[in-house]
Every structure is written in structure tokens, then in C-alpha cells.
Write a protein that holds these residues in place. Structure first.
Motif, PDB file in Angstrom:
ATOM      1  N   VAL A 242       2.581   0.314 -12.189  1.00 13.24           N
ATOM      2  CA  VAL A 242       2.329   1.190 -11.044  1.00 13.24           C
ATOM      3  C   VAL A 242       3.593   1.459 -10.222  1.00 13.24           C
ATOM      4  CG1 VAL A 242       1.101   1.420  -8.836  1.00 13.24           C
ATOM      5  CG2 VAL A 242      -0.150   0.800 -10.911  1.00 13.24           C
ATOM      6  N   PRO A 243       4.323   0.408  -9.775  1.00 13.89           N
ATOM      7  CA  PRO A 243       5.530   0.728  -8.991  1.00 13.89           C
ATOM      8  C   PRO A 243       6.565   1.498  -9.811  1.00 13.89           C
ATOM      9  CG  PRO A 243       5.376  -1.644  -9.434  1.00 13.89           C
ATOM     10  CD  PRO A 243       4.089  -1.040  -9.878  1.00 13.89           C
ATOM     11  N   THR A 244       6.620   1.183 -11.102  1.00 15.79           N
ATOM     12  CA  THR A 244       7.597   1.863 -11.964  1.00 15.79           C
ATOM     13  C   THR A 244       7.317   3.360 -12.036  1.00 15.79           C
ATOM     14  OG1 THR A 244       7.751  -0.135 -13.285  1.00 15.79           O
ATOM     15  CG2 THR A 244       8.607   1.879 -14.269  1.00 15.79           C
ATOM     16  N   PHE A 245       6.088   3.703 -12.381  1.00 19.95           N
ATOM     17  CA  PHE A 245       5.767   5.129 -12.524  1.00 19.95           C
ATOM     18  C   PHE A 245       5.698   5.825 -11.173  1.00 19.95           C
ATOM     19  CE2 PHE A 245       4.625   3.488 -16.676  1.00 19.95           C
ATOM     20  CZ  PHE A 245       5.279   4.412 -17.473  1.00 19.95           C
ATOM     21  N   ALA A 246       5.318   5.062 -10.141  1.00 25.08           N
ATOM     22  CA  ALA A 246       5.333   5.646  -8.797  1.00 25.08           C
ATOM     23  C   ALA A 246       6.748   6.066  -8.445  1.00 25.08           C
ATOM     24  CB  ALA A 246       4.808   4.634  -7.781  1.00 25.08           C
ATOM     25  N   ALA A 247       7.720   5.190  -8.775  1.00 25.34           N
ATOM     26  CA  ALA A 247       9.115   5.505  -8.467  1.00 25.34           C
ATOM     27  C   ALA A 247       9.541   6.770  -9.210  1.00 25.34           C
ATOM     28  CB  ALA A 247      10.009   4.341  -8.851  1.00 25.34           C
ATOM     29  N   ALA A 248       9.194   6.856 -10.499  1.00 26.97           N
ATOM     30  CA  ALA A 248       9.579   8.025 -11.295  1.00 26.97           C
ATOM     31  C   ALA A 248       8.995   9.297 -10.701  1.00 26.97           C
ATOM     32  CB  ALA A 248       9.134   7.842 -12.739  1.00 26.97           C
ATOM     33  N   LEU A 249       7.716   9.233 -10.301  1.00 25.86           N
ATOM     34  CA  LEU A 249       7.067  10.421  -9.746  1.00 25.86           C
ATOM     35  C   LEU A 249       7.647  10.811  -8.384  1.00 25.86           C
ATOM     36  CD1 LEU A 249       3.407   9.864 -10.853  1.00 25.86           C
ATOM     37  CD2 LEU A 249       4.822  11.850 -11.371  1.00 25.86           C
ATOM     38  N   VAL A 250       7.969   9.800  -7.567  1.00 26.87           N
ATOM     39  CA  VAL A 250       8.574  10.098  -6.264  1.00 26.87           C
ATOM     40  C   VAL A 250       9.921  10.792  -6.474  1.00 26.87           C
ATOM     41  CG1 VAL A 250       9.601   9.099  -4.189  1.00 26.87           C
ATOM     42  CG2 VAL A 250       7.359   8.308  -4.978  1.00 26.87           C
ATOM     43  N   VAL A 251      10.711  10.295  -7.439  1.00 26.67           N
ATOM     44  CA  VAL A 251      12.002  10.918  -7.733  1.00 26.67           C
ATOM     45  C   VAL A 251      11.781  12.384  -8.152  1.00 26.67           C
ATOM     46  CG1 VAL A 251      13.995  10.925  -9.264  1.00 26.67           C
ATOM     47  CG2 VAL A 251      13.134   8.768  -8.372  1.00 26.67           C
ATOM     48  N   ALA A 252      10.804  12.588  -9.035  1.00 24.63           N
ATOM     49  CA  ALA A 252      10.521  13.958  -9.492  1.00 24.63           C
ATOM     50  C   ALA A 252      10.166  14.834  -8.295  1.00 24.63           C
ATOM     51  CB  ALA A 252       9.385  13.947 -10.510  1.00 24.63           C
TER      52      ALA A 252
ATOM     53  N   GLY B  54       0.807  -1.226   0.000  1.00 20.21           N
ATOM     54  CA  GLY B  54       0.000   0.000   0.000  1.00 20.21           C
ATOM     55  C   GLY B  54       0.833   1.266   0.000  1.00 20.21           C
ATOM     56  N   LEU B  55       2.058   1.162   0.560  1.00 17.50           N
ATOM     57  CA  LEU B  55       2.920   2.342   0.653  1.00 17.50           C
ATOM     58  C   LEU B  55       3.232   2.939  -0.713  1.00 17.50           C
ATOM     59  CD1 LEU B  55       5.616   1.623   3.394  1.00 17.50           C
ATOM     60  CD2 LEU B  55       3.775   3.333   3.396  1.00 17.50           C
ATOM     61  N   VAL B  56       3.340   2.038  -1.715  1.00 18.38           N
ATOM     62  CA  VAL B  56       3.653   2.504  -3.073  1.00 18.38           C
ATOM     63  C   VAL B  56       2.553   3.437  -3.566  1.00 18.38           C
ATOM     64  CG1 VAL B  56       4.006   1.793  -5.465  1.00 18.38           C
ATOM     65  CG2 VAL B  56       5.019   0.470  -3.604  1.00 18.38           C
ATOM     66  N   VAL B  57       1.311   2.992  -3.338  1.00 12.78           N
ATOM     67  CA  VAL B  57       0.176   3.803  -3.788  1.00 12.78           C
ATOM     68  C   VAL B  57       0.142   5.126  -3.021  1.00 12.78           C
ATOM     69  CG1 VAL B  57      -2.326   3.863  -4.111  1.00 12.78           C
ATOM     70  CG2 VAL B  57      -1.082   1.705  -4.340  1.00 12.78           C
ATOM     71  N   VAL B  58       0.403   5.049  -1.719  1.00 10.96           N
ATOM     72  CA  VAL B  58       0.420   6.275  -0.911  1.00 10.96           C
ATOM     73  C   VAL B  58       1.491   7.233  -1.430  1.00 10.96           C
ATOM     74  CG1 VAL B  58       0.877   7.228   1.399  1.00 10.96           C
ATOM     75  CG2 VAL B  58      -0.474   5.116   1.144  1.00 10.96           C
ATOM     76  N   ALA B  59       2.696   6.667  -1.695  1.00  8.23           N
ATOM     77  CA  ALA B  59       3.783   7.505  -2.198  1.00  8.23           C
ATOM     78  C   ALA B  59       3.425   8.125  -3.535  1.00  8.23           C
ATOM     79  CB  ALA B  59       5.058   6.671  -2.332  1.00  8.23           C
ATOM     80  N   LEU B  60       2.782   7.327  -4.390  1.00  4.99           N
ATOM     81  CA  LEU B  60       2.375   7.807  -5.713  1.00  4.99           C
ATOM     82  C   LEU B  60       1.420   8.987  -5.584  1.00  4.99           C
ATOM     83  CD1 LEU B  60       2.252   7.346  -8.828  1.00  4.99           C
ATOM     84  CD2 LEU B  60       0.335   5.828  -8.421  1.00  4.99           C
ATOM     85  N   VAL B  61       0.387   8.795  -4.733  1.00  7.23           N
ATOM     86  CA  VAL B  61      -0.630   9.840  -4.570  1.00  7.23           C
ATOM     87  C   VAL B  61      -0.006  11.097  -3.958  1.00  7.23           C
ATOM     88  CG1 VAL B  61      -2.774  10.459  -3.386  1.00  7.23           C
ATOM     89  CG2 VAL B  61      -2.513   8.181  -4.400  1.00  7.23           C
ATOM     90  N   LEU B  62       0.808  10.893  -2.920  1.00  7.81           N
ATOM     91  CA  LEU B  62       1.444  12.047  -2.268  1.00  7.81           C
ATOM     92  C   LEU B  62       2.328  12.832  -3.246  1.00  7.81           C
ATOM     93  CD1 LEU B  62       2.462  10.761   1.293  1.00  7.81           C
ATOM     94  CD2 LEU B  62       0.656  12.416   0.681  1.00  7.81           C
ATOM     95  N   SER B  63       3.070  12.078  -4.084  1.00  9.44           N
ATOM     96  CA  SER B  63       3.941  12.746  -5.047  1.00  9.44           C
ATOM     97  C   SER B  63       3.136  13.587  -6.018  1.00  9.44           C
ATOM     98  CB  SER B  63       4.760  11.729  -5.841  1.00  9.44           C
ATOM     99  OG  SER B  63       5.543  10.986  -4.975  1.00  9.44           O
ATOM    100  N   ILE B  64       2.040  12.999  -6.513  1.00  6.66           N
ATOM    101  CA  ILE B  64       1.214  13.738  -7.473  1.00  6.66           C
ATOM    102  C   ILE B  64       0.666  15.005  -6.814  1.00  6.66           C
ATOM    103  CG2 ILE B  64      -0.938  13.687  -8.804  1.00  6.66           C
ATOM    104  CD1 ILE B  64      -0.346  10.700  -9.323  1.00  6.66           C
ATOM    105  N   ILE B  65       0.165  14.852  -5.578  1.00  7.47           N
ATOM    106  CA  ILE B  65      -0.381  16.022  -4.876  1.00  7.47           C
ATOM    107  C   ILE B  65       0.711  17.065  -4.680  1.00  7.47           C
ATOM    108  CG2 ILE B  65      -1.359  16.834  -2.675  1.00  7.47           C
ATOM    109  CD1 ILE B  65      -2.800  14.113  -2.496  1.00  7.47           C
ATOM    110  N   TYR B  66       1.887  16.578  -4.264  1.00  8.50           N
ATOM    111  CA  TYR B  66       2.971  17.534  -4.007  1.00  8.50           C
ATOM    112  C   TYR B  66       3.353  18.294  -5.279  1.00  8.50           C
ATOM    113  CZ  TYR B  66       7.449  19.589  -3.001  1.00  8.50           C
ATOM    114  OH  TYR B  66       8.457  20.479  -2.867  1.00  8.50           O
TER     115      TYR B  66
END
Lengths: 207, 794
Positions: free
Chosen positions: B671-681, B421-433
Motif C-alpha cells: 500500500v505505501p509503495t503504490f501510494a507513493a507511485a500514484l502520488v508521484v504520478a 491514515g495520511l497514506v490512504v488519504v493521499a492514495l485515494v486523492l491521487s486516484i481521484i485526481y
């Protein structure tokens, strides 16, 4: 080709009288060049006015000019032309400053000040070392630049300088100085193309 | 079978030999960063690229000397200038206002009436001539009297003197350096100035700039004395500095990165032979793609080559995956390779699709980079699958090193899927940020592409300003069918610009028509002089009241009599003469017509809208601000590149869907792939690094890596041993990538640094997220201390 060739030799002509009147001021009763040159350095300040008459192949009659000459010991000299054009030439140590009106296609007329180091310009340096030879009372060195002939008496004397150095010969045929007592009163320069300029000098301060 | 393998190995070997030959004979590294500028899509852009790329000023070097007394500086400047001229490497070295030679002055004298801009009619009226003759008298008495004499008889109105000061002071009409002893100085006389133009033939600019800059540095060492400092700036110096930095970085970092990887692999496998097997596919890929780029482009960019080591991040994974799972049993090994190839193939395909976005991008440099990577990956994968297993014979694969490290990671790896679930949370948080942050997210300005530091740029600006060169980047470009039409149009705008100067909106401007009037102005001039008898009469009247002899101006009257009403100046002839050559900056062929540049000085940023308005109202006028225009250009191309990336994402999804015959499983990969890219951004933006084009390139690499990791983590582990093997291969891959890119963060070239930071961080987060979304293995029955796979082919 230089537009601003700062006519170093006009300069020479300007500076020479200042040096010479100081030189002559210290002259002894026995008016010979060799005897005159020792005491010139005692002069501290000279302020004079001049009226010049410049003849030219282009002119029917000579053009009159007016200006001021200033000397401050040991090595500050200034010639300020007041008419018919305003222009200032100033030597301070090894520096020459020229302030004059320039004409420009875009900017119109404007005032420009230029600065030169005398020792790094061959033409200027020659003229100035000739002057320095006078100032130092170095008659032998003078012989490098001119053939000199001195004549007359204390009340009315004349010194004629005929340039022999290449730089000076390019411009001047002859420079003649005439004076009375301690003061140089009349300086005549004749250029290579037969133009004659005569400066008549009147003193305000002589210390 | 054996024969096929031999054929394949032989083919690859031949390809490598051919590639090496190409590299040997054609190998040339380019370091020109303008290839990372987008391709032009409209008129304004292509004019801009012309200015940025081949502008006349790109060979200029601005130099200051300081740290000594004024007189010493003058002497040093003279000596330096003289020695630079003696090298023969410079078209010109200038330390004082250029004096015209007698031939050039003759040209001005002959064309004095065509070249005049205004006021001829007034000057030749009876009153005008009276005033002018008085000025000539003054001139003769002044210190430049000797010079005035030369032209007096032909030129009663002093046209030549006017033209001379205009043409001799050619750097700019706006600002001139201070002068001591004729030599240029900064306003406070602390720094003495000069500039040099590198002599160069087109096509070899950078080589010649390098030789010239090195010569300049060695000349400075010759004149060096304690205290003396030199600052050299300008396009030519920057180009050389960038080239030197990039070359040094590529050399040092490539070696450092590869060495670290090799050391690490040696630690893990404890066999130089195996390490050699692992790096061979990568090296083969780099060699073949370098040769391909050289064939297509004629040269390879330093950044592309540096990016070559980024291939290491991905391509090293292929042989590791292939070799790690090999069994002692030959049949089982074949089975393993077949099985792993299914996943590997998909990984290669996904990465290739992602990188294809670059091949269709609008940036020349990115196209090269994309092609390089795609080729390299395909070659490395082919080598790993078809050649490597054949040559890997009779060896022991012993991955016994770092066993405790492996054990620790394995425990962690088995635990991580609980936190899916953390991946999804990180993804959402990154997008919001990214959506909400006040920080700058995207950096499009051209400066972000430049490896020159801001302080260094400021030095260049100061030098340009002190010397009176144009800077600030604001210009107008006028387009017309002929040179004369350009001149006429710029004259029209001059009136408007003069008003702006009066109002203080701009400090000044430079244009060709300030020197050469258009034919219509020339026509006006010539017609002002057409009435010979009237002018003769005016002159006679003026002469009556002056000191001049009546015969003085006879040569002038003769010239006037011979002056033809249509004797216009030949502008092309002028532009090809030494006198007119500097005007080529302002007037040049453009497509089928002609373009004229008006350089604007001292435009206040807030008032630039005046020029935007002016451009809107006039079809023949373009307003260009170098920085914003270049930024627009980058933005324009970034948008199209972003679209290409988006399309690539859909293609990826489609490929995975087909491969898995499942609609939801691709999401587990993506999902994990793009989540990682967005978190890096998000992390980059949060640490104040706005995303430049180079960050985007790197993020795409992160996506490529992430896809690879996710695919392997998603291979269904049939048994614990296989899970173990896959997991081990994966973390080895991850560490090699982080090592390679971690090294890049030490680079002094901002693009390389950006790539390094983004990918190193990205590789780590991708690995983390992919393992969180990994398929879970069955609970291990007992702890396996070390995996020892002794493989023996016979």
C-alpha cells in the motif's frame, strides 16, 4: 549539360547594338572607331523596336521575330521578345534576369523567371566584359575579344567584329553592324554552324 | 566455510575480470533513440519503422546560411558547398537544381516515348504535329535555342524538353526553392539553402554521421565571417546532437551522481574504506550487466548506461543494510547478516519481479534496460551477502557523521507512524485526481520520446519546406507483387489525388509513376506510335505548312521505324542508374513483394479522414501519418507493458504472501509503495508533465525502491537499537537515491530528466510513506546521541 545555357552570346548580340548606337550617336564627323567612343555615356535612355530574321539549317526560309530593346543609363538593358515566343531578358547591374515559358511533363507550360549574377558565370562575364569594353571606350581591351574593322562613311558605315576569345569563338563566326549617322540600323550575327540572324532596328526614343 | 567464501569471492572476481575484458574489447555505446520505439506487430508498423529507421532520408542534412547580403550569401554558399564536397564524406551536396549529364540525357532521349505520360496520340495527329512544329520554331528562336537544336531532328514533338524539366527538378513536384544565380534561396532571399547526404555504409551510420557533421561544422568555421549564421537540421544532424547530448549527460551526470554519493557516504561513515566497501557491489553489478548487454546486443544504449546509475539508488542499499547492523561480536554479526538477508532477499526478489515487466515489454530499449537492472541487482545483492562480509575484516564501522541530522530524522521517524491514515488519504486523492483531471495524463506521441526541442524541429520543418522536401508526415503506401504493379496502382490513385489537388485538400504529391509510367501506359504510348506510315503522312502534312525543311526529321522517322512494340523500359536497370536512383525512395522491395510510397504535400489535418476512408475502401493501400502511426505503435506496446506490470503486481503479492505466510502483511508493504507511485504520478500530471514511457519506467523504479524501504521498515524491531540501526540504514539509502536522481534533473536529454524528476520525488515520498506504515518501536528509554558500532572481525 545545361538546358538553360541562357545563350549568353545571344545576349551579347542583344546588348551590343544598344551600346553601339549610343557610341555612334556621339561620334564625330571623322568616322573612325577611336574617335567614336568618348561621348557614348551621355545617352540616358533608348527605346527601340526590332524585327529579326533568323536563318537556320533546319529552315527553308528565315523565321521572323519581333521585339523591343530598352537601355537606361548607366547599366540597365532589356530585350523583350514578343513573337513568335514571349521571353524577356534583362540586365540590371551585375544581374541577369530571364523570364520565359517552360515546358514540363507534369505542369505543362508555365512561366519561370531565373536570375543570374553575371560576374560569377564565365561565359556571361566574357560577353559582358566585351560590352563593357565598348561602354568604357576601351579600345585596347576590345582587342582582347575581337579583331575589328571599320569602313564606310557617316551616311553608311559598317563595323565587323571577328571574335578571338575562346568563349566567343565557340559560338560566333562574325558580328557585323551597319548604320547611318548616329544610329545602328542593322545587326548581323553569324553563328559557327552558319546560322545567320539579322536584326533591323527602329528607334522610338533616343535621349 | 573459509574455502567456500574464497571460492565465491574468486568466482565474482573472475566474473568481473571477464566482464571488464568484454567491455574493453566490445564496448560500444549506442545513442539511437529508435530502440525506444516498440517492435512492429503488423505490416503498417513495420513499414513505418522502416521509414523511421532506415528511410532513405535519414542521412540528409538541410542547411541554410544567412546574415549577409544576397551576393555574399551566394558566394558563401558556393564556397561552403565546394568545401563540403571536397571532404569526401558526403554522397552529394546540392545547392542548385541538378543538371543532367549527357549520358542521362541520352537515356531520356532513347526512352522518350516509353517515359511519356500522356498525349502522344494527340501530339502525333496531323493537327497535333502542326502545333508541335510551331512550338519547335519558337524554341529555336528563344534563349534556349542552342539546346533545343541538339534533339530537334529526332524529336519533333519536344518530348525530351518535357522530360528534362521533369527529371531535373527532382526534389518534389510540389514546391521549389527560390533561385538567385542558380543557387537556392528561401522565398524572401534572406537565407541561402543547400542540402547534403552523408555517405554511409549500413551498420556504421551514426559514426559516419558524426564525422560528417563535425566536418560540416569545421568547414563552416573556415568560411565564417562576422554576421554569417548557419542553421543545419535534419535527421542526421539530430541523431548526432542527440548522441552528443546523451554521451555528455551520461559522462557528466554519472560522475556527478557518484561523486555526490561518495561525498555523502564519507560524511556519514568518515572512512574511505567503508565507502569503498559500499560502492563495490554496485560497481560489480554495473560491470557485469554492461558486459552481459554487450554480449547479447553487441552494444549498450546510452540511456541504459545512464540508467545504470539508477542501480546505485537501489544497489547501494544492500551493503549499507549489511554493514550497518554489524556487531562487535562476530557471532552476533553473522546472526545480523542472516536476519537482514531474509528481508534483503525479499527486496531483491520484488524489485527483480517489477523489472521483469520491462523484459517482456514491446520496446527493444526497455528490454535492454530491464535486463541490465535485473542482472545488476542480483550481482550486487550476491556480492553484498556472500563476498562483502568475508572481505570486510579488521575495520571499524563508524557511522558517526551527521549525527544531529540522524537524531532529527529519528525523532521524526518515531512520530510518523501516528499519521498512517495520511497514506490512504493521499492514495485515494491521487486516484481521484488522476481520474478527474483535465490535464493530459498519458503522453503517447512519439515526440515525447524525442530529445530534440520543438524550436529545433520547427527549424528543420522550415528548411524542408523552403527546399521543397516533403514534410508533415502524411503518406500513402501501395503494396503489390511487382514494381510494375505498384506503378500501375499508383497511376490509378493519381486520378483521385489530382481531384484532391484541384479541390485544395492537398497541395500536391510525389510518386514514382510521375517519372516512370507503368508498362500499360508504355504500351499505350508505343501503340500510339505503331502506325509508321500514318505518322509519316501526318508529319509530311504538318511540314507542308511549316518553315522546316522536309528532310529535317529524317532521323526521327528512322527511330520510329526501329521502335519495337514491346520495347518496355527495364525499371530495375533504371533504379540502379544515377538517373533513377532517387526513385528508390518511392519504390522498394518489401517482404515478398514491392511497396510504393506516395508522399502527400500540405495535407490539412482536418481533411486527413479522406485518406482514412480511402484506405478502408482499398485493400492494397495504407495511409500513414508518421506521428499518429508511431503514436499508435507506442500505445499498442504501452498497453502490453501495462499488462505485464499488473501481472508483476500479483506475482509480488504472491511472493510476499508466501514469505510472510500471511495475507494481510503484504498489503502493509504494497500500500505505501503504490501510494507513493500514484502520488508521484499525480504530482507530475498536476505540474503539466504528462506521463511518457520514460516516466513509467521511472515509476517502476520508484515501486522497486518503495518495496525495499517498506520491507525494511516492516522488519519487526525487537529492540530499540535494532530499530535505530535499520532506520539509519534506510535514511542513508534514501538520501543516496535522491542525490543520484536529483542530479539527473539537470540533464538536457528529456528522457533522463523525466527519469530523474520522477525517481527523486518518488524516493522521497516512498521513504515518507514507508516510515508512516512502519512498525513502531518501543518507546526509547533514553536518548542515544550517536550510534557507534565499533566492529572488529578477527
Amino acid at each position: 549539360m545545361k538546358k538553360t545555357d541562357f545563350n549568353c552570346l545571344i545576349w551579347f548580340a542583344t546588348c551590343l547594338p544598344i551600346v553601339l548606337f549610343s557610341l555612334i550617336a556621339n561620334a564625330q564627323a571623322d568616322w573612325g572607331l577611336k574617335q567614336l567612343v568618348s561621348g557614348w555615356s551621355k545617352i540616358n535612355l533608348v527605346e527601340a523596336q526590332y524585327v529579326g530574321l533568323q536563318s537556320s539549317v533546319f529552315f527553308d526560309e528565315p523565321v521572323e521575330s519581333k521585339g523591343k530593346l530598352t537601355y537606361k543609363a548607366p547599366d540597365q538593358l532589356q530585350r523583350e521578345i514578343l513573337a513568335p515566343i514571349k521571353e524577356t531578358l534583362r540586365i540590371d547591374g551585375d544581374q541577369l534576369y530571364i523570364k520565359k515559358i517552360e515546358l514540363n511533363e507534369k505542369k505543362g507550360e508555365y512561366i519561370e523567371e531565373q536570375q543570374y549574377t553575371i560576374s560569377s558565370h564565365q561565359q556571361l562575364a566574357t560577353a559582358i566584359s566585351a560590352i563593357k569594353a565598348f561602354m568604357a571606350g576601351d579600345i585596347d581591351k576590345l582587342d582582347d575579344f575581337f579583331i575589328t574593322s571599320f569602313s564606310g562613311s557617316k551616311d553608311e558605315w559598317s563595323l565587323v567584329l571577328n571574335p578571338i576569345g575562346q568563349e566567343l569563338q565557340k559560338k560566333y563566326q562574325k558580328i557585323q553592324m551597319q548604320g547611318q549617322d548616329l544610329k545602328l540600323l542593322k545587326l548581323t550575327t553569324v553563328s559557327l554552324d552558319d546560322e545567320e540572324t539579322v536584326l533591323n532596328i527602329v528607334y522610338n526614343r533616343f535621349e | 566455510m573459509e574455502q567456500r567464501v574464497r571460492l565465491r569471492a574468486g568466482g565474482v572476481f573472475a566474473l568481473v575480470l571477464i566482464s571488464l575484458a568484454i567491455i574493453f574489447f566490445k564496448g560500444k555505446i549506442s545513442t539511437d533513440l529508435s530502440v525506444f520505439l516498440p517492435d512492429a506487430t503488423n505490416q503498417k508498423e513495420s513499414l513505418l519503422l522502416r521509414q523511421l529507421g532506415n528511410g532513405v532520408s535519414s542521412n540528409l542534412i538541410f542547411i541554410s546560411l544567412s546574415g549577409l547580403e544576397k551576393q555574399e550569401l551566394i558566394a558563401k554558399n558556393r564556397e561552403f558547398t565546394q568545401k563540403l564536397i571536397q571532404t569526401g564524406l558526403f554522397k552529394r551536396v546540392v545547392n542548385q537544381t541538378q543538371q543532367l549529364d549527357s549520358k542521362q540525357i541520352d537515356f531520356l532521349l532513347t526512352h522518350r516515348y516509353q517515359l511519356s505520360h500522356a498525349g502522344l496520340a494527340e501530339r502525333f495527329s496531323s493537327d497535333g504535329l502542326k502545333q508541335e512544329l510551331e512550338k519547335r520554331v519558337q524554341g529555336l528562336v528563344s534563349s534556349s535555342g542552342g539546346f533545343e537544336k541538339q534533339f530537334l531532328r529526332q524529336d519533333p514533338t519536344g518530348e525530351v524538353m518535357r522530360l528534362l524539366s521533369n527529371w531535373q527538378d527532382k526534389i518534389s513536384s510540389h514546391n521549389s526553392p527560390a533561385v538567385a544565380d542558380g543557387i537556392w534561396f528561401s522565398p524572401g532571399y534572406e537565407r541561402t539553402l543547400l542540402y547534403a547526404e552523408v555517405a554511409s555504409n549500413s551498420g556504421f551510420e551514426l559514426e559516419q554521421q558524426e564525422i560528417a557533421v563535425h566536418a560540416m561544422r569545421s568547414v563552416f568555421t573556415q568560411i565564417q565571417q562576422p554576421g554569417l549564421k548557419m542553421v543545419a537540421a535534419g535527421p542526421a544532424v539530430y541523431a548526432v546532437e542527440i548522441a552528443e547530448n546523451i554521451k555528455r549527460d551520461v559522462r557528466v551526470l554519472t560522475y556527478a551522481g557518484l561523486s555526490l554519493v561518495v561525498i555523502f557516504l564519507l560524511l556519514v561513515y568518515r572512512s574511505p574504506q567503508i565507502v569503498l566497501y559500499i560502492v563495490t557491489p554496485l560497481l560489480t553489478g554495473v560491470v557485469v550487466s554492461t558486459a552481459l548487454i554487450l554480449l547479447i546486443y553487441g552494444e549498450i544504449h546510452g540511456i541504459t548506461l545512464a540508467f545504470g546509475i539508477t542501480l546505485a539508488g537501489v544497489a547501494v542499499d544492500y551493503p549499507i543494510h549489511v554493514l550497518t547492523g554489524i556487531e562487535p561480536n562476530r557471532e552476533a554479526s553473522r546472526e545480523h547478516i542472516k536476519k537482514i538477508w531474509r528481508t534483503l532477499r525479499l527486496g531483491v526478489l520484488s524489485t527483480v519481479v517489477a523489472y521483469s515487466a520491462f523484459i517482456v515489454s514491446g520496446f527493444g530499449g526497455l528490454k535492454q534496460l530491464g535486463l541490465f537492472t535485473v542482472t545488476g541487482l542480483i550481482v550486487a545483492a550476491y556480492f553484498s551477502r556472500w563476498v562483502l562480509p568475508a572481505i570486510v575484516q579488521r575495520f571499524y564501522l563508524e557511522a558517526s557523521g551527521l549525527s544531529r541530522f540522524h537524531q532529527g530524522l529519528k525523532d521524526l521517524g518515531q512520530m510518523l507512524p501516528r499519521y498512517k491514515g495520511l497514506v490512504v488519504v493521499a492514495l485515494v486523492l491521487s486516484i481521484i485526481y488522476l481520474a478527474m483531471t483535465p490535464n493530459k495524463v498519458i503522453r503517447l506521441d512519439v515526440d515525447s520520446l524525442s530529445p530534440i526541442s520543438d524550436a529545433r524541429k520547427a527549424q528543420g520543418r522550415h528548411l524542408r519546406d523552403d527546399l521543397g522536401f516533403w514534410f508533415g508526415g502524411h503518406m500513402l503506401i501501395v503494396l503489390a507483387e511487382s514494381k510494375d504493379a505498384v506503378l500501375e496502382k499508383t497511376e490509378k490513385y493519381a486520378t483521385k489525388l489530382d481531384q484532391l489537388v484541384d479541390k485544395g485538400v492537398i497541395d500536391g504529391y510525389d510518386m514514382a509513376s510521375q517519372f516512370v509510367p507503368s508498362q500499360s501506359v508504355q504500351q499505350r504510348n508505343l501503340s500510339a506510335l505503331s502506325d509508321y506510315s500514318q505518322i509519316k503522312q501526318n508529319l509530311e502534312r504538318a511540314l507542308n505548312e511549316s518553315r522546316f525543311k522536309k528532310s529535317t526529321f529524317q532521323p526521327f522517322l528512322q527511330d520510329l521505324e526501329e521502335l519495337q512494340a514491346d520495347s518496355f523500359l527495364d525499371i530495375d536497370q533504371l533504379l540502379d542508374s544515377p538517373l533513377g536512383r532517387p526513385l528508390k525512395t518511392f519504390l522498394f522491395d518489401y517482404q515478398d513483394g514491392q511497396a510504393g510510397v506516395i508522399l502527400l504535400h500540405g495535407v490539412k489535418w482536418k481533411q486527413r479522414m479522406i485518406f482514412v476512408e480511402l484506405e478502408k475502401k482499398n485493400d492494397d493501400l495504407l495511409y500513414v501519418h508518421m506521428n499518429t502511426a508511431a503514436t499508435d505503435l507506442v500505445e499498442h506496446s504501452m498497453v502490453s507493458t501495462a499488462w505485464a506490470m499488473l501481472i508483476a503486481v500479483f506475482i509480488l503479492y504472491a511472493i510476499l504472501t508466501i514469505a510472510f505466510r500471511d495475507f494481510s502483511r503484504p498489503l502493509k508493504i504494497m500500500v505505501p509503495t503504490f501510494a507513493a507511485a500514484l502520488v508521484v504520478a499525480a504530482v507530475l500530471v498536476a505540474t503539466g508533465q504528462a506521463m511518457s514511457i520514460f516516466h513509467f519506467v521511472s515509476l517502476l523504479l520508484v515501486v522497486g525502491l518503495g518495496l525495499d524501504y517498506a520491507l525494511f521498515f516492516n522488519r519487526l524491531p525487537e529492540n530499540n537499537h535494532e530499530w535505530n540501526t535499520t532506520f539509519k540504514a534506510l535514511w542513508i539509502c534514501g538520501v543516496t537515491t535522491i542525490l543520484v536522481f536529483g542530479v539527473l534533473t539537470w540533464s538536457t536529454t528529456p528522457p533522463l530528466k523525466a527519469i530523474g524528476m520522477t525517481v527523486a520525488l518518488g524516493a522521497f515520498i516512498s521513504m515518507l510513506f514507508a516510515s508512516m506504515w512502519a512498525a513502531r518501536p518501543q518507546k526509547p528509554k533514553k536518548r542515544r546521541a550517536v550510534v557507534k558500532s565499533r566492529v572488529k572481525y578477527s
